[in-house]
Design a protein around this motif. Structure first.
Motif, PDB file in Angstrom:
ATOM      1  N   THR A   1       0.732  -1.313  -0.168  1.00  0.00           N
ATOM      2  CA  THR A   1      -0.039  -0.072   0.001  1.00  0.00           C
ATOM      3  C   THR A   1       0.917   1.154  -0.134  1.00  0.00           C
ATOM      4  N   GLY A   2       2.221   1.020   0.595  1.00  0.00           N
ATOM      5  CA  GLY A   2       3.095   2.150   0.487  1.00  0.00           C
ATOM      6  C   GLY A   2       2.788   3.125   1.569  1.00  0.00           C
ATOM      7  N   GLN A   3       1.740   2.742   2.497  1.00  0.00           N
ATOM      8  CA  GLN A   3       1.598   3.475   3.550  1.00  0.00           C
ATOM      9  C   GLN A   3       2.381   3.152   5.011  1.00  0.00           C
ATOM     10  N   LYS A   4       3.005   4.005   5.359  1.00  0.00           N
ATOM     11  CA  LYS A   4       3.922   3.586   6.597  1.00  0.00           C
ATOM     12  C   LYS A   4       2.818   3.720   7.889  1.00  0.00           C
ATOM     13  N   GLU A   5       3.350   2.958   8.778  1.00  0.00           N
ATOM     14  CA  GLU A   5       2.644   2.649  10.005  1.00  0.00           C
ATOM     15  C   GLU A   5       3.502   2.794  10.982  1.00  0.00           C
ATOM     16  N   LEU A   6       3.291   2.938  12.290  1.00  0.00           N
ATOM     17  CA  LEU A   6       3.939   2.820  13.429  1.00  0.00           C
ATOM     18  C   LEU A   6       4.040   1.284  13.929  1.00  0.00           C
ATOM     19  N   ILE A   7       4.891   0.517  13.718  1.00  0.00           N
ATOM     20  CA  ILE A   7       5.035  -0.805  13.607  1.00  0.00           C
ATOM     21  C   ILE A   7       6.233  -1.270  14.933  1.00  0.00           C
ATOM     22  N   ASN A   8       5.974  -2.168  15.771  1.00  0.00           N
ATOM     23  CA  ASN A   8       6.920  -2.741  16.996  1.00  0.00           C
ATOM     24  C   ASN A   8       7.809  -3.605  15.856  1.00  0.00           C
ATOM     25  N   ILE A   9       8.688  -3.208  15.690  1.00  0.00           N
ATOM     26  CA  ILE A   9       9.950  -4.168  14.714  1.00  0.00           C
ATOM     27  C   ILE A   9      10.239  -5.235  15.483  1.00  0.00           C
ATOM     28  N   ASN A  10      10.266  -5.387  16.884  1.00  0.00           N
ATOM     29  CA  ASN A  10      10.634  -6.753  17.426  1.00  0.00           C
ATOM     30  C   ASN A  10       9.673  -7.663  17.098  1.00  0.00           C
ATOM     31  N   GLU A  11       8.432  -7.349  17.467  1.00  0.00           N
ATOM     32  CA  GLU A  11       7.252  -8.320  17.124  1.00  0.00           C
ATOM     33  C   GLU A  11       7.177  -8.698  15.651  1.00  0.00           C
ATOM     34  N   LEU A  12       7.410  -7.760  14.796  1.00  0.00           N
ATOM     35  CA  LEU A  12       7.268  -8.033  13.364  1.00  0.00           C
ATOM     36  C   LEU A  12       8.454  -9.098  13.062  1.00  0.00           C
ATOM     37  N   ALA A  13       9.672  -8.709  13.585  1.00  0.00           N
ATOM     38  CA  ALA A  13      10.730  -9.730  13.344  1.00  0.00           C
ATOM     39  C   ALA A  13      10.574 -10.994  13.879  1.00  0.00           C
ATOM     40  N   ASP A  14       9.984 -11.155  15.295  1.00  0.00           N
ATOM     41  CA  ASP A  14       9.820 -12.330  15.882  1.00  0.00           C
ATOM     42  C   ASP A  14       8.802 -13.339  14.893  1.00  0.00           C
ATOM     43  N   GLU A  15       7.884 -12.403  14.454  1.00  0.00           N
ATOM     44  CA  GLU A  15       6.545 -13.038  13.631  1.00  0.00           C
ATOM     45  C   GLU A  15       7.169 -13.473  12.571  1.00  0.00           C
ATOM     46  N   TYR A  16       7.887 -12.709  11.966  1.00  0.00           N
ATOM     47  CA  TYR A  16       8.377 -13.521  10.545  1.00  0.00           C
ATOM     48  C   TYR A  16       9.563 -14.746  10.597  1.00  0.00           C
TER      49      TYR A  16
ATOM     50  N   ILE B   1       8.247   1.934  15.311  1.00  0.00           N
ATOM     51  CA  ILE B   1       9.050   2.948  14.006  1.00  0.00           C
ATOM     52  C   ILE B   1       8.215   2.822  12.879  1.00  0.00           C
ATOM     53  N   ASN B   2       8.259   3.883  12.251  1.00  0.00           N
ATOM     54  CA  ASN B   2       7.435   4.090  10.950  1.00  0.00           C
ATOM     55  C   ASN B   2       7.846   3.433   9.812  1.00  0.00           C
ATOM     56  N   ILE B   3       7.203   2.304   9.453  1.00  0.00           N
ATOM     57  CA  ILE B   3       7.732   1.585   8.180  1.00  0.00           C
ATOM     58  C   ILE B   3       6.423   1.076   7.440  1.00  0.00           C
ATOM     59  N   ILE B   4       6.630   0.587   6.527  1.00  0.00           N
ATOM     60  CA  ILE B   4       5.613  -0.235   5.396  1.00  0.00           C
ATOM     61  C   ILE B   4       5.719  -1.635   5.934  1.00  0.00           C
ATOM     62  N   PRO B   5       4.511  -2.227   7.032  1.00  0.00           N
ATOM     63  CA  PRO B   5       4.826  -3.409   7.558  1.00  0.00           C
ATOM     64  C   PRO B   5       5.261  -4.726   6.501  1.00  0.00           C
ATOM     65  N   GLN B   6       4.174  -4.664   5.450  1.00  0.00           N
ATOM     66  CA  GLN B   6       4.413  -5.914   4.574  1.00  0.00           C
ATOM     67  C   GLN B   6       5.688  -5.928   3.741  1.00  0.00           C
ATOM     68  N   ASP B   7       6.184  -4.656   3.704  1.00  0.00           N
ATOM     69  CA  ASP B   7       7.408  -4.554   2.672  1.00  0.00           C
ATOM     70  C   ASP B   7       8.760  -4.963   3.736  1.00  0.00           C
ATOM     71  N   ILE B   8       8.795  -4.392   5.056  1.00  0.00           N
ATOM     72  CA  ILE B   8       9.708  -4.847   5.984  1.00  0.00           C
ATOM     73  C   ILE B   8       9.549  -6.491   6.179  1.00  0.00           C
ATOM     74  N   GLY B   9       8.357  -6.844   6.180  1.00  0.00           N
ATOM     75  CA  GLY B   9       8.094  -8.318   6.544  1.00  0.00           C
ATOM     76  C   GLY B   9       8.692  -8.996   5.535  1.00  0.00           C
ATOM     77  N   ARG B  10       8.556  -8.612   4.126  1.00  0.00           N
ATOM     78  CA  ARG B  10       8.978  -9.318   3.035  1.00  0.00           C
ATOM     79  C   ARG B  10      10.629  -9.482   3.394  1.00  0.00           C
ATOM     80  N   VAL B  11      11.200  -8.164   3.576  1.00  0.00           N
ATOM     81  CA  VAL B  11      12.823  -8.174   3.537  1.00  0.00           C
ATOM     82  C   VAL B  11      13.003  -9.298   4.834  1.00  0.00           C
ATOM     83  N   LEU B  12      12.435  -9.114   5.896  1.00  0.00           N
ATOM     84  CA  LEU B  12      12.811 -10.003   7.097  1.00  0.00           C
ATOM     85  C   LEU B  12      12.754 -11.740   6.629  1.00  0.00           C
ATOM     86  N   LEU B  13      11.478 -11.966   6.002  1.00  0.00           N
ATOM     87  CA  LEU B  13      11.343 -13.295   5.402  1.00  0.00           C
ATOM     88  C   LEU B  13      12.288 -13.658   4.670  1.00  0.00           C
TER      89      LEU B  13
END
Lengths: 670, 125
Positions: free
Chosen positions: A507-522, A552-564
């Motif tokens: 979506t290109g929309q940045k959201e405030l995301i907990n990077i630790n949770e995102l990293a853990d999930e992926y 932090i302000n990131i696009i979650p699905q994009d950063i998720g893709r990178v982490l994955l």
């Protein structure tokens, strides 16, 4: 007294005034002996020179003979040169028209000729400059023609001849020009200019070894000094000149010196001496015979008679004065008549020549115009061709451009398809992980709902017993479990939503995301994805999350893709390594986060195979993969790089040691 | 009987406490919980031989269940506690490896608590 001494010395010189015009035996014999034409040509030059100033008819004859030989052998330089000599003799014979024709022809021949070596490589000729020598000479002769036909342009041509001579370092031509220029400036009553040329000529003549002309210059210098009133300088020059002329039996110079001496003594009112030199002059001029010229600056019988008449008038001898005046007039009249007729002929010729030249000029102009037209036309044709070529080129370029644009569009669509397929590929990697991850919450949901069902029965039983407090306790547990059910239901829901989001375009929309949770999930998704699909997969993973990172302000699905992508690569790497080193190897993937100043560092490290140095710089390039064909798109890290750098203004770095570890660091602005 | 449950999912504690509430209430069973392999080892060091039965998940961050199993079976010789492995991946590889390391039993998720209760009670005997 001084004059007297000089006079005596002059008079005492042996004056040879006899049969001087007979060709020396040596020359005559040499000429007769010459059978070869080139030898004859050379010998005849000496003969020509002998007669040049003394017997013009003979000189003309030999010049013509030489010209014929030159023509016969097609020697162009010689041809021009001898034609110039013919013209020179004709000028002083008063045949101006013929002289003009010859000079014009000779100049054309000389200009067209090449600088070939001539037959006459004498001190007078400059090697390799034969053409210039001829042109200098012909200009000089043209000057003579102009002089004798009363044109002031003569000085220009003499100077032109001198200029060329000077340019090619030909002393002879410079000396001759200086001599003539000195004489003519004197005649024009400009003794200073005359003196300059005379001095120059003397120097060049001595340097070039041309005493004949130096002698001419000396008496001219005497005359110049006389004109300037420097008598003391005039007489020595006359003497020098006379000495040489007598020694060399050069009668024309002798005559000229005598004439000058007459003028000198006339000016000094020395009647006896004046008469002496006038008489001597007449005797020499008469012995020259053929030279009865009317030419300017030329030895002239009419003038000689006139001088003698003047000398007698100084003596108050009226009879003799009248006699010689009459003789003088008679000679002058006949010569004047001839000269006038010839000048008239010459002027008609020059008029015809002018008309002819005008016609030629007109024709030339017409031709030139025609030529210009053709050139213009040709130019237009060439321009048209060029325009056509440019137009064609342009058309081709346009075609190529539209082709390129089409290809670019195709490439862009291919690229987006590739990105989509990369997403779907990573989704495939995810599915098993997702299934596992959903399984856990579902188990909880099922278990807690089963427990609740039991608890409700128990609560009922307690109520039937009337044990209300216990029933209430149980109800509280039920409620607590209900919350667990709800929590795990939501957890499953979130996982499914995440999966859908992952497959959708950003979506290109940045959201405030907990990077630790995102990293853990992926990390879990990646781990379980691999674990579920590959039964032999064994790896441990560790996490080290810095709680201060916050959201932090990131696009979650994009950063998720990178982490994955990073996790999948890491797990792939440790798996590959464990295939080869099964014993004591502990495959481990770890993820850590850290807040550093204004950045968040996310490190994904594995103790797998590492990346060889040769390819480390390639890993972020699109389509680069080390996986077997069909297993990797080669787009994972390339897309990740773009997401981090372009999408988030961060950095993605790789650090590795082959065979030991690989560590990728995402640096994001916090 | 003291049972140590090792799982990185914290809600496992509530679930077990609910599922075995009767046994807990009757004092028949006592449950203790550790949320990682490391925590389990720590617990065992400080409460030596208290737990007679260990239920451990295999796939956990950090020390995995299998590593934990290896440690327990190597270190605690006489008498080693009973270790039952629980995993979502019931494949042969996983099973063989667990057995090789000395697991006493091998259960797959989702857990059937009825079966588990039976097994625990059997072990108690």
């Amino acid at each position: 007294m001084k004059y007297f001494i000089i006079l005596v010395s002059l008079v005492s010189l042996p004056v040879v005034v006899k049969a001087q015009l007979i060709l020396p035996d040596s020359l005559r014999m040499a000429f007769q002996a010459a059978t070869d034409d080139s030898v004859k040509f050379k010998v005849s030059r000496a003969v020509y020179t002998f007669y040049e100033e003394t017997n013009r008819d003979s000189a003309l004859h030999y010049a013509q003979l030489r010209y014929a030989i030159a023509r016969k052998y097609n020697r162009k330089i010689e041809e021009a040169h001898t034609q110039g000599q013919i013209a020179y003799q004709q000028i002083y014979l008063g045949r101006f028209s013929e002289a003009l024709t010859n000079l014009t022809e000779a100049i054309q021949v000389a200009e067209k000729s090449k600088n070939t070596t001539t037959w006459e490589l004498t001190a007078f000729n400059t090697p390799g400059k034969s053409r210039e020598v001829a042109l200098s000479m012909l200009n000089h002769m043209y000057g003579h023609l102009k002089l004798q036909t009363g044109s002031a342009e003569s000085l220009y041509y003499f100077k032109e001849g001198r200029r060329i001579g000077l340019e090619i370092g030909n002393d002879f031509r410079v000396t001759v020009a200086d001599m003539v220029l000195a004489t003519n400036y004197l005649r024009l009553d400009q003794p200073d200019s005359a003196l300059i040329y005379a001095k120059e000529g003397e120097a060049f003549g001595i340097r070039g070894g041309i005493p004949k002309y130096v002698a001419n210059i000396w008496y001219a210098m005497g005359a110049i000094y006389l004109k300037k009133g420097v008598d003391s300088l005039a007489l020595p020059y006359f003497k020098k000149s006379l000495d040489y002329a007598i020694q060399e039996e050069n009668l024309t110079v002798v005559a000229s010196v005598y004439e000058n001496l007459f003028t000198f003594y006339q000016l000094k009112n020395n009647a006896d001496s004046a008469l002496y030199y006038a008489a001597e002059n007449i005797s020499v001029v008469k012995s020259l015979g053929a030279i009865t010229s009317f030419a300017v600056n030329e030895i002239n019988l009419g003038k000689a008679y006139q001088n003698l008449a003047t000398a007698y008038s100084l003596q108050n001898n009226t009879d003799s004065t009248n006699k010689y005046l009459r003789l003088s007039l008679a000679v002058k009249d006949s010569l004047t008549a001839t000269k006038l007729k010839r000048l008239a002929d010459f002027q008609r010729l020059t008029l015809d020549e002018q008309l002819r030249l005008q016609k030629e000029e007109k024709e030339r102009t017409a031709f030139e115009n025609k030529r210009r037209m053709y050139v213009l036309f040709a130019g237009i044709v060439v321009a048209l061709i060029i325009m056509l070529l440019i137009y064609r080129n342009n058309r081709q370029k346009q075609k190529a451009n539209s082709k390129l644009e089409k290809t670019l569009t195709e490439l862009k669509s291919t690229q987006s398809q590739l990105i989509q397929s990369e997403k779907m590929a990573s989704l495939g990697e995810l599915t098993a992980g997702i299934a596992h991850e959903i399984q856990n919450p579902l188990n909880f949901v099922n278990n807690f709902s089963e427990v609740n069902s039991e608890l409700i029965d128990e609560a009922n039983a307690e109520m039937n017993k009337g044990n209300i407090p216990e029933a209430r306790n149980i109800l509280n547990d039920i409620k607590e479990n209900e919350q667990k059910i709800n929590h795990h239901g939501k957890r499953a829901d979130a996982i499914v939503k995440g999966m859908l989001q992952h497959s959708r375009s950003s979506t290109g929309q940045k959201e405030l995301i907990n990077i630790n949770e995102l990293a853990d999930e992926y990390l879990r998704l990646a781990y379980h994805g691999l674990r579920a699909r590959n039964k032999s997969f064994q790896a441990s993973f560790t996490t080290d999350f810095d709680p201060s990172t916050g959201k932090i302000n990131i696009i979650p699905q994009d950063i998720g893709r990178v982490l994955l992508n990073l996790f999948t690569n890491a797990f792939y790497s440790v798996m590959e390594k464990s295939k080869h080193r099964p014993e004591d190897y502990q495959p481990t993937v770890s993820v850590s986060t850290k807040k550093l100043n204004n950045t968040i560092l996310v490190k994904v490290r594995d103790n797998g195979m590492g990346i060889p140095n040769e390819i480390i710089h390639k890993v972020f390039q699109p389509f680069f993969t080390t996986k077997p064909a069909g297993q990797g798109t080669g787009l994972g890290l390339s897309l990740s790089y773009d997401i981090i750098t372009k999408g988030h203004g961060g950095e993605l770095k790789a650090e590795t040691k082959e065979g030991e570890f690989a560590e990728f660091t995402i640096i994001l602005p916090s | 009987m003291k049972i140590l449950v090792v799982d990185d999912e914290k809600d496992v504690q509530v679930l077990f406490e609910q599922r075995f509430r009767k046994e807990i209430r009757s004092g028949e069973m006592e449950f203790m919980f550790a949320f990682s392999g490391e925590e389990a080892l720590q617990f065992m060091q400080s409460n030596e031989h208290e737990a007679v039965l260990i239920l451990s998940d295999i796939n956990m961050p950090g020390m995995s269940g299998l590593e934990l199993l290896k440690h327990i079976k190597e270190k605690y010789e006489a008498p080693p506690p009973v270790v039952m492995m629980i995993t979502a991946y019931g494949d042969a590889d996983n099973y063989n490896q667990a057995m090789k390391l000395g697991a006493d039993d091998f259960l797959t998720k989702p857990l059937d608590f009825t079966v588990l209760k039976e097994k625990l009670k059997t072990n108690l005997v």
